[in-house]
Design a protein around this motif. Sequence first.
Motif: not given
Length: 349
Positions: A222-231, A45-49
């Motif tokens: 690379e801009i700091g927030y790729g993996g900080n959600s959808n956990i 599934r794709r997240n909103r980012k």
Amino acid sequence: MTYPNTKETISLLKEIVSIPSPSGNTKEVITYVEKFLNELNVETRRNRKGGLIATLPGKDDANHRMLTAHVDTLGAIVKEIKPSGRLKIDLIGGFKYNSIEGEYCEIETSAGKKYTGTILMHQTSVHVYKDAGKAERNQENMEVRIDEKVHNAEDVRALGIEVGDFISFDPRVQTTASGYIKSRHLDDKASVAILLQLIKQLMTDNIELPYTTHFLISNNEEIGYGGNSNITPETVEYLAVDMGAMGDGQSTDEYTVSICVKDASGPYHYELRKRLVQLAEDHQIEYKLDIYPFYGSDASAAIRAGHDIVHGLIGPGIDSSHAFERTHEESIENTAKLLYHYVQSRMVL
């Protein structure tokens, strides 16, 4: 026991680095990864980012794991169309202008048209500019020379190029007979290829994992927030798979898997680090422990976002990070082996 095939991983890596994906413009490469996983009948599934999450069910669905690697890369964006018909650029990600001097590039317009160019100093010609070697490599002095017949800003705009258009760098990927892989964007597409091959091996061998495991292909690291959600709330362990940085004072090399002890965000979870080391030693996997002083990962971004998780970081050793990168097939193989055993191991908590 069959480990993921290293030659297939490198072949996949060459395909992935050849797809432009600077942070902010990653739809094409995410679609590629999505297709690869869907062909394996893996739920995604794709997240909103715009990132992609793949899930493999496990025996224990009350406690989850998440592994992440990022498919976004360094790049640039059109800052200004100069009266000369050349482009002033703004950087995407943390790197220096000198590392892209002379690089071939591609400009993609908002309408999807693509044009090639070269990133050069304005004062490149030594026959004209006395300070060609001494002038500072910065935003004021570096520009893109477009491979089209343009003489002024109006000519450029007639091509459809405008402020805000993305610029990607030619990866120049090569493999050598001695086992090296040379390319831009090994950070972190080497890790993406490793995770995809790991998933393929698990599916091929019909291995049931001990815990439900998510694989996040993030697209804004690379801009700091790729993996900080959808956990998911059930996630206990969160392992970032990203490059190991090499240089003076570092123990990381191009032949082992690097296990990060600490980066600019602070120490990684001590018990998880020890478990990773134990797995490496139990299975004769070559590894190095290291500290990256000017580094952050998707795992550290997740911690900063407030997630109550056990976090870790491993990855292949990459020379000349954020510039002319290189690794070796042995590092790819050792990283893949550690991940293969990690996803089948018990949790630290």
